[in-house]
Design a protein around this motif. Sequence first.
Motif, mmCIF file in Angstrom:
data_model
loop_
_atom_site.group_PDB
_atom_site.id
_atom_site.type_symbol
_atom_site.label_atom_id
_atom_site.label_comp_id
_atom_site.label_asym_id
_atom_site.label_seq_id
_atom_site.Cartn_x
_atom_site.Cartn_y
_atom_site.Cartn_z
ATOM 1 N N ALA A 53 4.434 3.160 -6.834
ATOM 2 C CA ALA A 53 5.448 2.129 -7.067
ATOM 3 C C ALA A 53 5.584 1.214 -5.861
ATOM 4 O O ALA A 53 5.886 0.016 -6.010
ATOM 5 C CB ALA A 53 6.789 2.779 -7.396
ATOM 6 N N SER A 54 5.353 1.745 -4.672
ATOM 7 C CA SER A 54 5.488 0.933 -3.468
ATOM 8 C C SER A 54 4.374 -0.106 -3.345
ATOM 9 O O SER A 54 4.480 -1.034 -2.539
ATOM 10 C CB SER A 54 5.515 1.825 -2.218
ATOM 11 O OG SER A 54 4.258 2.413 -2.000
ATOM 12 N N LYS A 56 3.826 -2.083 -5.680
ATOM 13 C CA LYS A 56 4.341 -3.164 -6.534
ATOM 14 C C LYS A 56 3.320 -3.595 -7.593
ATOM 15 O O LYS A 56 2.886 -4.758 -7.622
ATOM 16 C CB LYS A 56 4.783 -4.349 -5.690
ATOM 17 C CG LYS A 56 5.945 -4.008 -4.764
ATOM 18 C CD LYS A 56 6.355 -5.192 -3.926
ATOM 19 C CE LYS A 56 7.658 -4.926 -3.168
ATOM 20 N NZ LYS A 56 7.645 -3.684 -2.383
ATOM 21 N N ASP A 58 1.595 -4.812 -11.026
ATOM 22 C CA ASP A 58 1.973 -5.863 -11.973
ATOM 23 C C ASP A 58 1.848 -5.408 -13.417
ATOM 24 O O ASP A 58 2.460 -6.011 -14.312
ATOM 25 C CB ASP A 58 1.080 -7.090 -11.756
ATOM 26 C CG ASP A 58 1.265 -7.680 -10.387
ATOM 27 O OD1 ASP A 58 2.213 -8.453 -10.198
ATOM 28 O OD2 ASP A 58 0.467 -7.355 -9.483
ATOM 29 N N THR A 79 9.205 1.517 -12.006
ATOM 30 C CA THR A 79 8.912 0.093 -11.819
ATOM 31 C C THR A 79 9.548 -0.802 -12.884
ATOM 32 O O THR A 79 9.667 -2.015 -12.678
ATOM 33 C CB THR A 79 7.399 -0.145 -11.852
ATOM 34 O OG1 THR A 79 6.890 0.271 -13.133
ATOM 35 C CG2 THR A 79 6.704 0.632 -10.745
#
Length: 218
Positions: A53-54, A56, A58, A79
């Motif tokens: 999750a870190s 990020k 898409d 997320t």
Amino acid sequence: MNEDAYKRTGRRIVLWRHGQTAWNLDRRFQGTTDIPLTESGVAQARRAARLLASLKPDAIIASDLKRASATAVELSELTGLPVVYDEALRETYAGVWQGLTHEEIKQRYEEQYTAWKRGEPVRRGGGELETEVADRAAPVVLRHIERLPEDGTLVVASHGGTIRTTIGRLLGLEPRHWESLGGLSNCCWSVLGEGARGWRLLEHNAGTLPEPVLGDDD
């Protein structure tokens, strides 16, 4: 990780193997058999999801088999991204090998097993060739990554064999060399990055976040 040192350009594909199942512990060939995660497998997925999750991501896509879909859900919940499921990301269909342990397979189908390990094209148990798995899985991954921005990240929750064949195809390796990539541990992942000459393998069988490559080979 030093974010300033890790300046990412180009898209990135994170190919994430599912968490542990009871058949993994038994070294039993799963193939397309729909086996759920163990409690440890769920815990593995939750831990890995916190790390991924870190990055990020898409978008998240996943095999529709329980062990991969449940793994993907852990990242989706962190997320807020939906999971797109596709049966083309399922594990290799292995016919009569499915449900047997590796020892049982070697005893009953020794010649076929040995040929497979040598890198020969083998329909394990009368099932799919590895090239056929790549034929169905790799286009799905490419289709989804092409929809993302130039620096986008796609997470693919799938299976060890399918991930290996997809990596081999995207890197342009000859199928007989795909086995040399090695396997993925439960809930570990490999990372492909988009480069000037195509896809590059940035991480393989990783359980921690990608680190910058510093030096002459960056």
